[in-house]
Design an enzyme around this catalytic site. Structure first.
Site: not given
Length: 413
Positions: A80, A175
């Site tokens: 991400d 994350e």
């Protein structure tokens, strides 16, 4: 080198921005576009046990090619990108043989990446840089790490003469919003230790990070017509301002470095009746971390005591929640895993830069879930914004470090 450039660009042009306001995993469906691509590529290159679970966690195995017993190790990166700056429609620019001068990211908007401000640029003179076009972030955090892990596994498959034990790779969602390790199945991953490829400049090797907490402070007020407000109105926004002014003025991100902790106000919204202040608390020292949290509660108690008579009840509520802890406590008992990474870098002519992380990675949470997990450089700079860039040579070196760690770990004792 071109193969790494092509792979990296194919990843960063996929929008994988995460969303802190979502309660799903992954927090955005578009993250799965990259996750599913990685599954396909892992299978194509010859990895085994390739899986993606319902939460978007990708895992795969490179089987051992030695007969003696070797520890199973892992490499982890997140796919991400941060919601701090848009990651949609990324248009990477390639600067070959960087001359040490200004780089025009966007001529129309006069956005310039300059070494006069970003001095780290000068250490990459003569190298190939990948930058943004000035309108998005790049996504080297952490698609550079993914590129390096994928390229290293592919290289090891293509060069069976390089001996290695069983290697597991893992790619995580979310994350950037602090949830990357929350649903990571450590038992399924099955490693003795792992490394996150999520650091910045070449040479970084980190096994210490902040202890982290988030605080939400809700201030109450009383709204009265301003013409008749004397002695009656309580403006919650002004209370919030008073509270913020009591925080140590020099203990903020822009005035601290190294092991120095801080309080950081990250959001404020409100009206006369109610104001919410959000802040984060960081410190490497467990003792100081505890003291910082206690300071917030003590300050809240002082405000409540002062206003109790007039307001009739607690005028503010302070909620403080731990987010993650310093991985040092879990890595020190198995410090040889740091020494292996350091040895790998030195053998490749890379000067290790061992320093504390002024933040956190999946590795700090994974370490507390039973998977000791130091952090290694991925090569990028200026993460989370339009000035982000990555030297291709740094990605090449990070790929070589992964291969070398695998090789060192497999040496028969």
């Amino acid at each position: 080198m071109q193969h790494i450039i092509d792979r990296f660009i194919s990843y960063v042009t996929i929008d994988t921005e995460s969303d802190p306001n979502s309660d799903t995993t992954p927090s955005t469906k578009k993250q799965l576009d990259l996750a599913n691509l990685l599954v396909k590529e892992l299978k194509t290159m010859g990895m085994t046990e390739v899986t993606i679970d319902k939460n978007g966690y990708v895992m795969a195995t490179l089987e051992s090619n030695v007969k003696h017993e070797v520890p199973t190790i892992g490499f982890v990166s997140h796919y991400d990108t941060t919601p701090d700056f848009t990651g949609a429609n990324v248009k990477p620019q390639i600067v070959k043989n960087y001359d040490g001068g200004d780089i025009v990211l966007n001529k129309k908007q006069n956005i310039i990446l300059s070494p006069s401000y970003f001095k780290d640029l000068l250490q990459y003179k003569g190298q190939t840089l990948i930058t943004t076009d000035g309108t998005t972030l790049l996504g080297a955090d952490d698609k550079a790490g993914i590129t390096e892990i994928m390229s290293a596994m592919e290289y090891l498959i293509q060069h069976p003469e390089i001996k290695h034990g069983k290697i597991r790779v893992g790619f995580t969602p979310d994350e950037e919003i602090g949830r990357g390790a929350h649903k990571f199945d450590v038992e399924k991953f099955g490693c003795e230790w792992a490394y996150t490829m999520d650091g910045s400049q070449i040479g970084e090797l980190e096994y210490e990070n902040f202890n982290a907490a988030g605080a939400k402070i809700i201030f109450k007020g009383k709204s009265v017509h301003p013409g008749y407000a004397k002695g009656k109105m309580i403006n919650s926004m002004l209370l919030a301002n008073q509270f913020i002014s009591k925080l140590p003025k020099n203990e903020i991100p822009e005035k601290t470095k190294g092991y120095e902790g801080f309080f950081h106000v990250v959001g404020i919204s409100g009206s006369i009746e109610e104001t919410v202040v959000e802040l984060i608390i960081r410190d490497h020292s467990a003792k100081k971390f505890k003291e910082r949290k206690e300071f917030i509660h003590e300050l809240a108690n002082k405000f409540n005591k002062k206003w109790k008579k007039q307001f009739g009840e607690e005028i503010l509520i302070a909620e403080v929640k731990d987010q993650y802890y310093n991985m040092k406590e879990k890595v020190k008992p198995v410090f040889h895993i740091v020494e292996i990474a350091e040895k790998a870098m030195k053998e490749l002519g890379i000067k290790p830069l061992i320093k504390p992380i002024r933040g956190g990675t999946d590795g700090c949470q994974l370490s507390y879930k039973g998977l000791p997990c130091p952090n290694i450089f991925a090569g990028g700079h200026n993460f989370h914004g339009k000035y982000e860039y990555v030297p291709v040579e740094s990605m090449v070196k990070a790929t070589e470090v992964i291969v070398k760690i695998a090789e060192i770990t497999a040496i028969k004792k």
